[in-house]
Design a protein around this motif. Structure first.
Motif, PDB file in Angstrom:
ATOM      1  N   ALA A 169       0.895  -1.198  -0.021  1.00 28.39           N
ATOM      2  CA  ALA A 169      -0.104   0.153  -0.129  1.00 28.39           C
ATOM      3  C   ALA A 169       0.849   1.227   0.072  1.00 28.39           C
ATOM      4  O   ALA A 169       0.305   2.263  -0.186  1.00 28.39           O
ATOM      5  CB  ALA A 169      -0.924  -0.013   1.309  1.00 28.39           C
ATOM      6  N   GLY A 170       2.296   1.169   0.310  1.00 25.77           N
ATOM      7  CA  GLY A 170       2.808   2.384   0.188  1.00 25.77           C
ATOM      8  C   GLY A 170       2.592   3.431   1.623  1.00 25.77           C
ATOM      9  O   GLY A 170       2.825   4.491   1.623  1.00 25.77           O
ATOM     10  N   LEU A 171       2.188   2.721   2.756  1.00 23.95           N
ATOM     11  CA  LEU A 171       1.684   3.259   3.612  1.00 23.95           C
ATOM     12  C   LEU A 171       2.550   3.094   4.969  1.00 23.95           C
ATOM     13  O   LEU A 171       2.167   3.532   6.118  1.00 23.95           O
ATOM     14  CB  LEU A 171       0.333   3.136   4.079  1.00 23.95           C
ATOM     15  N   GLY A 172       3.683   2.376   4.771  1.00 21.13           N
ATOM     16  CA  GLY A 172       4.425   2.172   5.692  1.00 21.13           C
ATOM     17  C   GLY A 172       5.249   3.387   6.517  1.00 21.13           C
ATOM     18  O   GLY A 172       5.518   4.289   5.571  1.00 21.13           O
ATOM     19  N   ARG A 173       5.449   3.322   7.948  1.00 20.39           N
ATOM     20  CA  ARG A 173       6.106   4.559   8.606  1.00 20.39           C
ATOM     21  C   ARG A 173       7.016   4.053   9.433  1.00 20.39           C
ATOM     22  O   ARG A 173       6.933   3.127   9.983  1.00 20.39           O
ATOM     23  CB  ARG A 173       5.129   5.315   8.995  1.00 20.39           C
ATOM     24  N   ILE A 174       8.079   4.829   9.782  1.00 21.04           N
ATOM     25  CA  ILE A 174       9.144   4.735  10.822  1.00 21.04           C
ATOM     26  C   ILE A 174       9.018   6.024  11.640  1.00 21.04           C
ATOM     27  O   ILE A 174       8.957   7.134  11.178  1.00 21.04           O
ATOM     28  CB  ILE A 174      10.490   4.348  10.195  1.00 21.04           C
ATOM     29  N   PHE A 175       8.796   5.617  13.105  1.00 22.91           N
ATOM     30  CA  PHE A 175       8.767   6.798  14.223  1.00 22.91           C
ATOM     31  C   PHE A 175      10.042   6.571  15.304  1.00 22.91           C
ATOM     32  O   PHE A 175      10.426   5.751  15.423  1.00 22.91           O
ATOM     33  CB  PHE A 175       7.423   6.289  14.804  1.00 22.91           C
ATOM     34  N   ARG A 176       9.878   7.697  16.158  1.00 23.10           N
ATOM     35  CA  ARG A 176      10.751   7.733  17.157  1.00 23.10           C
ATOM     36  C   ARG A 176      10.027   8.325  18.363  1.00 23.10           C
ATOM     37  O   ARG A 176       9.504   9.361  18.034  1.00 23.10           O
ATOM     38  CB  ARG A 176      12.094   8.524  16.747  1.00 23.10           C
ATOM     39  N   ALA A 177      10.328   7.833  19.391  1.00 25.31           N
ATOM     40  CA  ALA A 177       9.987   8.706  20.563  1.00 25.31           C
ATOM     41  C   ALA A 177      10.737   8.480  21.596  1.00 25.31           C
ATOM     42  O   ALA A 177      11.798   7.493  21.615  1.00 25.31           O
ATOM     43  CB  ALA A 177       8.406   8.046  21.134  1.00 25.31           C
ATOM     44  N   GLY A 178      10.781   9.203  22.895  1.00 22.81           N
ATOM     45  CA  GLY A 178      11.662   8.953  24.086  1.00 22.81           C
ATOM     46  C   GLY A 178      11.362   7.902  24.935  1.00 22.81           C
ATOM     47  O   GLY A 178      10.115   7.429  25.090  1.00 22.81           O
TER      48      GLY A 178
END
Length: 308
Positions: A169-178
């Motif tokens: 779907a091309g909806l993949g994401r990469i996140f960051r948090a504390g």
């Protein structure tokens, strides 16, 4: 990727731990593809693995049957002995990649159908939910909420995770948090979450090169961007539209990824049953093993020899 390493390769200074989901097993092999040994069997859909050389233990996730909420996390000695379940069923839904925070002696993992990022002590106590992207069956049907990969930068106090999205779907994401939850906030609504990359095919497992501040990941989905290994800055410039660098292509559903930064190489597994080795820039690609079942997670441990 068609160079097969001979079993007569020179003795290694490390060991690879590999998960075969179809065979429900964990096996070891040298970084040259030699001396394959079955370490553990009877694993229920194993997916992620981490090695703790300080304690002489390995930790791995077992997804179980996703709709039954019966995922578990287990550990054992490096030689496969003293096996025990430290996170029983009913606590984490479908645990995927797992990583070790060596500094703080914690385990971090992503829970796919549970739509969470979680952590616990090495003995399974003090389970915490750090991020929760949804709750209940309705949210569970939205694959953009599914958390899959995980990596920790304890020096900077951050963790990173991937949300793969639906197939192709091309909806993949990469996140960051504390690593520390902001005061007065909850895992369901925290203000420190940063979206680093979006529009990815299906990002799966993550690894970090902290010295160079680079993040690596496997990505499923259709070519040319899918079924690849990618690299990008851990700290992308805001609003600059930083694009990942594709390092390896033509994987057969790429999953596992492990970096050996000292030797400037990485190891990759795919559901097609192949273990690969390349340089960190994707060059000098070699096939270490092939037709090994359906491979998921992989971990590299330097100087780790079962039985010692």
């Amino acid at each position: 990727m068609n160079t097969i390493i001979s079993a007569k390769a020179a003795a290694s200074n490390g060991l690879l731990y590999v998960l075969d989901i179809s065979g429900g097993r964990i096996f070891t092999v040298t970084p040259e593809g030699a001396d394959k040994q079955i370490l553990l069997t009877g694993c229920k859909n194993p997916d992620g693995i981490a090695v703790d050389l300080d304690a002489g233990r390995i930790y791995w996730t077992e997804m179980g049957v996703p709709h039954l909420d019966d995922g578990t996390i287990s550990c054992a000695d490096l030689n496969g002995q003293q096996r025990q379940t430290i996170i029983p069923g009913g606590i984490t839904y479908t645990p995927k990649q797992i990583c070790l925070d060596r500094k703080n002696r914690k385990l971090y993992w992503s829970d796919r159908e549970g739509m969470r990022v979680m952590r616990a002590d090495l003995d399974g106590r003090n389970v915490e939910t750090l991020v929760e992207t949804g709750h209940g069956d309705l949210d569970r049907g939205d694959q953009t909420r599914w958390c899959v990969g995980i990596a920790v930068d304890s020096a900077s106090g951050h963790f990173y995770w991937s949300q793969k999205g639906p197939d192709n779907a091309g909806l993949g994401r990469i996140f960051r948090a504390g690593m520390k939850l902001p005061a007065g906030e909850t895992a369901q609504a925290r203000s420190d979450i940063e979206l680093l990359y979006k529009g990815l095919p299906e990002p799966i497992d993550l690894e970090l090169d902290l010295a160079r501040r680079q993040i690596y990941w496997t990505d499923r989905g259709d070519p040319p961007n899918g079924n690849t290994v990618n690299r990008a800055p851990m700290d992308p410039p805001p609003g600059a539209g930083c694009l990942p660098e594709i390092l390896v292509t033509h994987l057969m559903e790429g999953i596992g990824l492990a970096l050996d930064l000292k030797s400037e190489r990485m190891f990759i597994t795919d559901l097609g049953g192949t273990v690969y080795c390349t340089r960190l820039d994707g060059s000098d690609a070699k096939t270490l093993l092939y037709v090994q079942g359906n491979l998921t997670g992989i971990a590299y441990a330097s100087h780790a020899v079962p039985g010692e």
